[in-house]
Design an enzyme around this catalytic site. Structure first.
Site, PDB file in Angstrom:
ATOM      1  N   GLN A  10      -6.576  -8.533   3.489  1.00 33.90           N
ATOM      2  CA  GLN A  10      -7.250  -9.724   2.949  1.00 33.90           C
ATOM      3  C   GLN A  10      -6.525 -10.271   1.718  1.00 33.90           C
ATOM      4  O   GLN A  10      -6.185 -11.443   1.644  1.00 33.90           O
ATOM      5  CB  GLN A  10      -8.683  -9.371   2.536  1.00 33.90           C
ATOM      6  CG  GLN A  10      -9.574  -8.915   3.663  1.00 33.90           C
ATOM      7  CD  GLN A  10     -11.010  -8.824   3.193  1.00 33.90           C
ATOM      8  OE1 GLN A  10     -11.755  -9.799   3.217  1.00 33.90           O
ATOM      9  NE2 GLN A  10     -11.420  -7.652   2.751  1.00 33.90           N
ATOM     10  N   LEU A  11      -6.284  -9.399   0.744  1.00 33.58           N
ATOM     11  CA  LEU A  11      -5.739  -9.884  -0.524  1.00 33.58           C
ATOM     12  C   LEU A  11      -4.250 -10.216  -0.430  1.00 33.58           C
ATOM     13  O   LEU A  11      -3.822 -11.281  -0.897  1.00 33.58           O
ATOM     14  CB  LEU A  11      -5.993  -8.848  -1.633  1.00 33.58           C
ATOM     15  CG  LEU A  11      -5.489  -9.246  -3.015  1.00 33.58           C
ATOM     16  CD1 LEU A  11      -6.148 -10.548  -3.494  1.00 33.58           C
ATOM     17  CD2 LEU A  11      -5.754  -8.133  -4.036  1.00 33.58           C
ATOM     18  N   ILE A  36       4.211   3.111   2.856  1.00 37.57           N
ATOM     19  CA  ILE A  36       4.318   3.436   1.418  1.00 37.57           C
ATOM     20  C   ILE A  36       4.215   4.933   1.139  1.00 37.57           C
ATOM     21  O   ILE A  36       4.511   5.377   0.032  1.00 37.57           O
ATOM     22  CB  ILE A  36       3.293   2.654   0.562  1.00 37.57           C
ATOM     23  CG1 ILE A  36       1.850   2.992   0.968  1.00 37.57           C
ATOM     24  CG2 ILE A  36       3.565   1.154   0.624  1.00 37.57           C
ATOM     25  CD1 ILE A  36       0.818   2.558  -0.063  1.00 37.57           C
ATOM     26  N   ALA A  59      -3.562  -0.457   0.745  1.00 31.70           N
ATOM     27  CA  ALA A  59      -4.380   0.707   0.395  1.00 31.70           C
ATOM     28  C   ALA A  59      -5.099   1.213   1.632  1.00 31.70           C
ATOM     29  O   ALA A  59      -5.191   0.513   2.645  1.00 31.70           O
ATOM     30  CB  ALA A  59      -5.413   0.315  -0.666  1.00 31.70           C
ATOM     31  N   ASP A 101     -14.142  -1.402  -8.338  1.00 35.10           N
ATOM     32  CA  ASP A 101     -15.367  -1.053  -9.070  1.00 35.10           C
ATOM     33  C   ASP A 101     -15.835   0.360  -8.703  1.00 35.10           C
ATOM     34  O   ASP A 101     -16.614   0.961  -9.438  1.00 35.10           O
ATOM     35  CB  ASP A 101     -16.483  -2.059  -8.742  1.00 35.10           C
ATOM     36  CG  ASP A 101     -16.721  -2.210  -7.252  1.00 35.10           C
ATOM     37  OD1 ASP A 101     -15.739  -2.336  -6.502  1.00 35.10           O
ATOM     38  OD2 ASP A 101     -17.898  -2.193  -6.816  1.00 35.10           O
ATOM     39  N   TYR A 124     -12.834   7.629  -1.694  1.00 34.17           N
ATOM     40  CA  TYR A 124     -12.050   6.395  -1.892  1.00 34.17           C
ATOM     41  C   TYR A 124     -11.931   6.072  -3.392  1.00 34.17           C
ATOM     42  O   TYR A 124     -10.837   5.814  -3.895  1.00 34.17           O
ATOM     43  CB  TYR A 124     -12.714   5.247  -1.129  1.00 34.17           C
ATOM     44  CG  TYR A 124     -12.192   3.870  -1.468  1.00 34.17           C
ATOM     45  CD1 TYR A 124     -10.970   3.426  -0.987  1.00 34.17           C
ATOM     46  CD2 TYR A 124     -12.930   3.005  -2.281  1.00 34.17           C
ATOM     47  CE1 TYR A 124     -10.487   2.159  -1.303  1.00 34.17           C
ATOM     48  CE2 TYR A 124     -12.464   1.737  -2.596  1.00 34.17           C
ATOM     49  CZ  TYR A 124     -11.243   1.315  -2.109  1.00 34.17           C
ATOM     50  OH  TYR A 124     -10.779   0.053  -2.431  1.00 34.17           O
ATOM     51  N   LYS A 128      -8.498   5.961  -5.643  1.00 34.24           N
ATOM     52  CA  LYS A 128      -8.064   4.725  -6.307  1.00 34.24           C
ATOM     53  C   LYS A 128      -7.871   4.991  -7.802  1.00 34.24           C
ATOM     54  O   LYS A 128      -6.952   4.464  -8.423  1.00 34.24           O
ATOM     55  CB  LYS A 128      -9.068   3.591  -6.080  1.00 34.24           C
ATOM     56  CG  LYS A 128      -9.130   3.059  -4.654  1.00 34.24           C
ATOM     57  CD  LYS A 128      -7.827   2.436  -4.168  1.00 34.24           C
ATOM     58  CE  LYS A 128      -7.498   1.129  -4.838  1.00 34.24           C
ATOM     59  NZ  LYS A 128      -6.267   0.509  -4.272  1.00 34.24           N
ATOM     60  N   TRP A 149     -16.104  -6.111  -3.935  1.00 34.57           N
ATOM     61  CA  TRP A 149     -16.769  -6.881  -2.879  1.00 34.57           C
ATOM     62  C   TRP A 149     -15.878  -8.019  -2.356  1.00 34.57           C
ATOM     63  O   TRP A 149     -16.237  -9.203  -2.409  1.00 34.57           O
ATOM     64  CB  TRP A 149     -18.094  -7.454  -3.396  1.00 34.57           C
ATOM     65  CG  TRP A 149     -19.107  -6.464  -3.867  1.00 34.57           C
ATOM     66  CD1 TRP A 149     -18.906  -5.170  -4.238  1.00 34.57           C
ATOM     67  CD2 TRP A 149     -20.522  -6.697  -4.022  1.00 34.57           C
ATOM     68  NE1 TRP A 149     -20.097  -4.586  -4.615  1.00 34.57           N
ATOM     69  CE2 TRP A 149     -21.098  -5.507  -4.485  1.00 34.57           C
ATOM     70  CE3 TRP A 149     -21.344  -7.802  -3.818  1.00 34.57           C
ATOM     71  CZ2 TRP A 149     -22.464  -5.384  -4.753  1.00 34.57           C
ATOM     72  CZ3 TRP A 149     -22.699  -7.676  -4.084  1.00 34.57           C
ATOM     73  CH2 TRP A 149     -23.246  -6.489  -4.544  1.00 34.57           C
TER      74      TRP A 149
HETATM   75  N1  LIG Z   1     -12.048  -4.730   0.363  1.00 30.17           N
HETATM   76  C1  LIG Z   1     -12.770  -4.557  -0.747  1.00 30.17           C
HETATM   77  O1  LIG Z   1     -13.992  -4.830  -0.775  1.00 30.17           O
HETATM   78  C2  LIG Z   1     -12.123  -4.046  -2.005  1.00 30.17           C
HETATM   79  C3  LIG Z   1     -12.909  -3.842  -3.158  1.00 30.17           C
HETATM   80  C4  LIG Z   1     -12.304  -3.411  -4.323  1.00 30.17           C
HETATM   81  C5  LIG Z   1     -10.934  -3.169  -4.356  1.00 30.17           C
HETATM   82  N2  LIG Z   1     -10.191  -3.357  -3.232  1.00 30.17           N
HETATM   83  C6  LIG Z   1      -8.742  -3.090  -3.295  1.00 30.17           C
HETATM   84  O2  LIG Z   1      -8.077  -4.330  -3.114  1.00 30.17           O
HETATM   85  C7  LIG Z   1      -6.826  -4.136  -2.454  1.00 30.17           C
HETATM   86  C8  LIG Z   1      -6.745  -5.070  -1.266  1.00 30.17           C
HETATM   87  O3  LIG Z   1      -7.851  -4.822  -0.399  1.00 30.17           O
HETATM   88  P1  LIG Z   1      -7.985  -5.556   1.007  1.00 30.17           P
HETATM   89  O4  LIG Z   1      -9.434  -5.721   1.279  1.00 30.17           O
HETATM   90  O5  LIG Z   1      -7.068  -6.724   1.053  1.00 30.17           O
HETATM   91  O6  LIG Z   1      -7.430  -4.374   1.955  1.00 30.17           O
HETATM   92  P2  LIG Z   1      -7.154  -4.408   3.518  1.00 30.17           P
HETATM   93  O7  LIG Z   1      -7.571  -5.721   4.088  1.00 30.17           O
HETATM   94  O8  LIG Z   1      -7.695  -3.136   4.077  1.00 30.17           O
HETATM   95  O9  LIG Z   1      -5.548  -4.360   3.564  1.00 30.17           O
HETATM   96  C9  LIG Z   1      -4.823  -3.226   3.178  1.00 30.17           C
HETATM   97  C10 LIG Z   1      -3.502  -3.247   3.904  1.00 30.17           C
HETATM   98  O10 LIG Z   1      -2.769  -2.066   3.532  1.00 30.17           O
HETATM   99  C11 LIG Z   1      -2.138  -1.577   4.687  1.00 30.17           C
HETATM  100  N3  LIG Z   1      -1.783  -0.160   4.595  1.00 30.17           N
HETATM  101  C12 LIG Z   1      -2.588   0.922   4.803  1.00 30.17           C
HETATM  102  N4  LIG Z   1      -1.867   2.058   4.734  1.00 30.17           N
HETATM  103  C13 LIG Z   1      -0.586   1.699   4.475  1.00 30.17           C
HETATM  104  C14 LIG Z   1       0.624   2.423   4.322  1.00 30.17           C
HETATM  105  N5  LIG Z   1       0.663   3.750   4.412  1.00 30.17           N
HETATM  106  N6  LIG Z   1       1.767   1.746   4.081  1.00 30.17           N
HETATM  107  C15 LIG Z   1       1.748   0.396   4.006  1.00 30.17           C
HETATM  108  N7  LIG Z   1       0.646  -0.367   4.141  1.00 30.17           N
HETATM  109  C16 LIG Z   1      -0.521   0.281   4.387  1.00 30.17           C
HETATM  110  C17 LIG Z   1      -3.161  -1.813   5.776  1.00 30.17           C
HETATM  111  O11 LIG Z   1      -2.561  -1.731   7.052  1.00 30.17           O
HETATM  112  P3  LIG Z   1      -3.476  -1.227   8.288  1.00 30.17           P
HETATM  113  O12 LIG Z   1      -4.595  -2.194   8.406  1.00 30.17           O
HETATM  114  O13 LIG Z   1      -2.517  -1.269   9.431  1.00 30.17           O
HETATM  115  O14 LIG Z   1      -3.941   0.153   7.922  1.00 30.17           O
HETATM  116  C18 LIG Z   1      -3.655  -3.210   5.448  1.00 30.17           C
HETATM  117  O15 LIG Z   1      -2.874  -4.215   6.041  1.00 30.17           O
HETATM  118  C19 LIG Z   1      -6.770  -2.653  -2.132  1.00 30.17           C
HETATM  119  O16 LIG Z   1      -6.028  -1.998  -3.143  1.00 30.17           O
HETATM  120  C20 LIG Z   1      -8.208  -2.180  -2.201  1.00 30.17           C
HETATM  121  O17 LIG Z   1      -8.311  -0.824  -2.552  1.00 30.17           O
HETATM  122  C21 LIG Z   1     -10.750  -3.807  -2.063  1.00 30.17           C
END
Ligand SMILES: NC(=O)c1ccc[n+]([C@@H]2O[C@H](COP(=O)([O-])OP(=O)(O)OC[C@H]3O[C@@H](n4cnc5c(N)ncnc54)[C@H](OP(=O)(O)O)[C@@H]3O)[C@@H](O)[C@H]2O)c1
Length: 280
Positions: A10-11, A36, A59, A101, A124, A128, A149
């Site tokens: 997403q991000l 990674i 992540a 958070d 998780y 983090k 969120w």
């Molecule tokens: N989503 C939330 O509500 C939320 C809230 C707070 C903080 N965050 C943080 O915000 C950031 C972005 O979140 P997001 O929602 O955009 O996450 P996301 O949509 O789950 O995207 C994460 C990406 O990382 C990739 N990934 C996973 N394992 C990997 C690896 N070993 N090597 C390389 N890439 C890898 C995933 O690939 P695959 O899909 O193929 O596994 C996916 O494309 C993250 O750091 C997350 O912890 C998210």
């Protein structure tokens, strides 16, 4: 050149989009380009590319599954992050680490300050936070940005689930005692770009403004989408999940304001624009 990990998420998707809008040379990668967790591959990739900054959005984000997959979650969120931080350090690149958070325990009703009491409740959240510690330990040009969120066009999220269920069901039970702030990736991306352009290293919280419960969020989604699905507010105790989530996810934006960065718009405004974006 800025390298963005997690471009299929997403991000990462919206960060690359924003960098391109700003005409900043960038490259978005995901696991198929670079895993990674592969130390040598990360080292070689980053040393070859020599980005001036890495915005690390990749992540392991499956919060409930992580309770059963601690090892893989740890590998991605802690050691994957360490690999990137070490490579960045070697080429003197800036690094942005996106955190959550969920590093907080959610006690009380006050917004958590960036240096507030860290006490993650889930696997998780723990990984983090361990990732944050690696970044702090290795890099001296880091930005840690905690968000919450999250919703963006590219990937699954609460809003998409609510729209799907809202069209199928007459009513839905949604928790009303977890309070936080939604974060629209299209609103966060410009702020991240401003942050990386600076040398104001440190820890930030960045979410859309205002707070709500998941039930209030769901009600607003149904209202804006014109869906006739009744939202029944229920306590977390009636909706058990594998991972424990913080009840209070309010985050203080003081360091963002002190750094002279823009606050994100209100979450209701973000939701309205997101629904328009979803409709294409
Ligand atoms: N989503 C939330 O509500 C939320 C809230 C707070 C903080 N965050 C943080 O915000 C950031 C972005 O979140 P997001 O929602 O955009 O996450 P996301 O949509 O789950 O995207 C994460 C990406 O990382 C990739 N990934 C996973 N394992 C990997 C690896 N070993 N090597 C390389 N890439 C890898 C995933 O690939 P695959 O899909 O193929 O596994 C996916 O494309 C993250 O750091 C997350 O912890 C998210």
């Amino acid at each position: 050149m800025i390298l963005v990990t997690g471009v299929n998420g997403q991000l990462g998707y919206d960060v690359v989009k924003e960098l391109k809008i700003r005409n900043i040379e960038c490259l978005g990668i995901d696991i198929k380009d670079l895993d990674i967790t592969d130390t040598n591959a990360v080292n070689e990739y980053i040393l070859n590319l020599k980005p001036k900054c890495v915005i690390h959005c990749a992540a392991y984000t499956a919060v409930d599954r992580a309770e059963d997959e601690e090892e893989v979650c740890n590998k991605v969120n802690v050691y994957g992050t360490e690999n990137i931080a070490k490579a960045c350090k070697k080429i003197d690149a800036k690094m942005v680490y996106i955190s959550t958070d969920y590093v907080f325990d959610g006690l009380g009703e006050e917004p958590f300050e960036v240096e507030g009491n860290i006490n993650p409740l889930s696997v998780y959240g723990k990984t983090k936070y361990q990732g944050e510690l690696k970044v702090k330990e290795i890099s001296d040009k880091y930005f840690i940005v905690r968000i919450s969120w999250v919703f963006g066009i590219n990937g699954n999220n609460f809003i998409k689930t609510m729209i799907r269920l809202g069209a199928e069901k007459e009513s839905l039970n949604v928790v009303c005692d977890q309070i936080g702030s939604p974060t629209y990736t299209a609103d966060l991306a410009p702020v991240l770009c401003d942050i990386v352009a600076s040398e104001k290293y440190g820890v930030y919280h960045a979410t859309n403004e205002g707070t709500c419960s998941w039930a209030e969020f769901a009600k607003e989604i149904m209202k804006m989408e014109g869906l006739n699905c009744k939202i029944n507010p229920i306590p977390t105790s009636e909706y058990p999940t594998k991972a424990v989530r913080p009840l209070n996810s309010r985050l203080s934006k003081k360091s963002l304001v002190d750094g002279g960065f823009n606050l994100l718009p209100k979450w209701e405004d973000a939701l309205k624009r997101y629904l328009t974006e979803l409709r294409g």
